[in-house]
Structure formats: C-alpha cells, structure tokens
Write a protein that holds these residues in place. Structure first.
Motif, PDB file in Angstrom:
ATOM      1  N   UNK A  49       0.869  -1.174   0.000  1.00 39.48           N
ATOM      2  CA  UNK A  49       0.000   0.000   0.000  1.00 39.48           C
ATOM      3  C   UNK A  49       0.905   1.222   0.000  1.00 39.48           C
ATOM      4  N   UNK A  50       0.368   2.416  -0.283  1.00 38.32           N
ATOM      5  CA  UNK A  50       1.234   3.608  -0.380  1.00 38.32           C
ATOM      6  C   UNK A  50       2.053   3.855   0.897  1.00 38.32           C
ATOM      7  N   UNK A  51       3.333   3.955   0.706  1.00 33.38           N
ATOM      8  CA  UNK A  51       4.292   4.266   1.761  1.00 33.38           C
ATOM      9  C   UNK A  51       5.177   5.404   1.270  1.00 33.38           C
ATOM     10  N   UNK A  52       5.970   5.968   2.151  1.00 34.15           N
ATOM     11  CA  UNK A  52       6.864   7.058   1.757  1.00 34.15           C
ATOM     12  C   UNK A  52       7.831   6.591   0.665  1.00 34.15           C
ATOM     13  N   UNK A  53       8.356   5.387   0.787  1.00 33.61           N
ATOM     14  CA  UNK A  53       9.291   4.876  -0.213  1.00 33.61           C
ATOM     15  C   UNK A  53       8.572   4.231  -1.409  1.00 33.61           C
ATOM     16  N   UNK A  54       7.267   4.115  -1.317  1.00 36.91           N
ATOM     17  CA  UNK A  54       6.467   3.459  -2.350  1.00 36.91           C
ATOM     18  C   UNK A  54       5.196   4.273  -2.585  1.00 36.91           C
ATOM     19  N   UNK A  55       5.298   5.395  -3.329  1.00 34.71           N
ATOM     20  CA  UNK A  55       4.180   6.338  -3.434  1.00 34.71           C
ATOM     21  C   UNK A  55       3.035   5.952  -4.356  1.00 34.71           C
ATOM     22  N   UNK A  56       3.144   4.842  -5.076  1.00 36.62           N
ATOM     23  CA  UNK A  56       2.075   4.398  -5.978  1.00 36.62           C
ATOM     24  C   UNK A  56       1.758   5.466  -7.031  1.00 36.62           C
ATOM     25  N   UNK A  57       2.703   5.731  -7.882  1.00 35.51           N
ATOM     26  CA  UNK A  57       2.519   6.724  -8.944  1.00 35.51           C
ATOM     27  C   UNK A  57       1.454   6.267  -9.935  1.00 35.51           C
ATOM     28  N   UNK A  58       0.610   7.195 -10.312  1.00 39.70           N
ATOM     29  CA  UNK A  58      -0.499   6.941 -11.234  1.00 39.70           C
ATOM     30  C   UNK A  58      -0.024   6.304 -12.537  1.00 39.70           C
ATOM     31  N   UNK A  59       1.159   6.706 -13.017  1.00 40.47           N
ATOM     32  CA  UNK A  59       1.641   6.228 -14.316  1.00 40.47           C
ATOM     33  C   UNK A  59       2.021   4.749 -14.293  1.00 40.47           C
ATOM     34  N   UNK A  60       2.187   4.173 -13.110  1.00 40.44           N
ATOM     35  CA  UNK A  60       2.475   2.744 -12.995  1.00 40.44           C
ATOM     36  C   UNK A  60       1.254   1.999 -12.451  1.00 40.44           C
ATOM     37  N   UNK A  61       0.492   2.642 -11.591  1.00 40.25           N
ATOM     38  CA  UNK A  61      -0.680   1.997 -10.998  1.00 40.25           C
ATOM     39  C   UNK A  61      -1.692   1.593 -12.069  1.00 40.25           C
TER      40      UNK A  61
END
Length: 168
Positions: free
Chosen positions: A26-38
């Motif tokens: 899930x979204x974390x500081x080191x794993x922001x879940x960018x829209x362009x990859x999600x």
C-alpha cells in the motif's frame, strides 16, 4: 562511454524506479504508488503474473517513452526539444494541480507525514528538472539533456501523481 550505452542505462534506471513505486503493499513514503504505474498494474493484474514481473511490465511504458524521447540523442542533438519542453511543463503543471487538489484526501487517508513527504519528493524532482533544463539551455550537452530526460521519467514513474486518497 558511448551515448547509446548511456541511453540504455537511463532506460534501466527509469524502468527500475518505476517498478519501485509499488514495492509496498500500500502507499508508503518509499512506495508512493505513482499513477503512471498503478494504471498499467490494474490493466495487467488479470494475467496473474509474479509481483516483480508485473511491476516491471507496468513500468515499461514509462521507460519506452523515455527511449522515444531520446531517439534524437544518438544523432548528437544537444538541445531539449520544444515538444518535450511543452509536455514537461504540462505534466509539472498538472502534477502541482493534482497535489493541491489531493491534499485533504492525502492527509485524511495517508496522514500528514506521508502527504508532506510526497510534496517534498515532487518539489525536489521539479526543481531538479528546472535546474537541469536551465543548465542545458545555457550550455547544451548530451549528458545534461539525458539527465533531464532520466529525471523526468523517473519522477513520472516513481512519485509524480502519487496515490493520495482512499485505498480500494
């Protein structure tokens, strides 16, 4: 080092940085879940691929756009094209608007700490893009032009348009 090797190394950096955006569950500081990859992950999820392969395939479009943007670099074109400049300015503008509009959702669902870090990462990338662009316009070089492109596509793949809101 040859320009083609630098381009392929940039491709790998963009590909890996895009894949890193979803390393956490899930979204974390080191794993922001960018829209362009999600969005590509959602589209590829039905294939039931192993996680790392899914992330690499989902970040592939971003890396391919990086390669497409560098096609003139192999011919020693030192300037950043007007088209890439315009697209970059549009993406930065849309990202700033997105961050402004998403602030309340980010604070509510991911917390103030996470939201502020997403803002910080985006500010760092955007100012780095601007500084690299200005440096390349003052004294054009292939290396500065490639750094601009790598920064742009790493930003797009890793933390531009981060997931700030309710999880599914």
């Amino acid at each position: 080092m040859s320009i083609k090797l630098k381009i392929y190394l940039g491709f790998l950096v963009v590909l890996v940085s895009g894949a890193l955006t979803m390393t956490a569950g899930y979204p974390q500081i080191y794993s922001p879940y960018s829209f362009t990859v999600v969005i590509p992950v959602f589209m590829l999820y039905a294939l039931a691929l192993p996680g790392p392969l899914l992330l690499l395939l989902a970040s592939l479009p971003n890396a391919l756009f990086f390669l497409l943007s560098t096609r003139s670099k192999a011919h020693e074109n030192l300037k950043i094209s007007g088209l890439l400049t315009g697209i970059s300015a549009l993406l930065v503008s849309l990202s700033v608007i997105f961050l402004f509009v998403s602030y309340d959702y980010g604070v509510r669902y991911q917390g103030l700490h996470h939201t502020l870090f997403m803002y910080l990462f985006n500010v760092i990338f955007i100012f780095s893009l601007i500084a690299t662009y200005i440096a390349n316009n003052r004294k054009p070089s292939i290396n500065k032009s490639l750094v601009f492109r790598v920064l742009l596509f790493c930003w797009l793949g890793w933390c531009a348009f981060p997931w700030l809101g309710e999880l599914m």
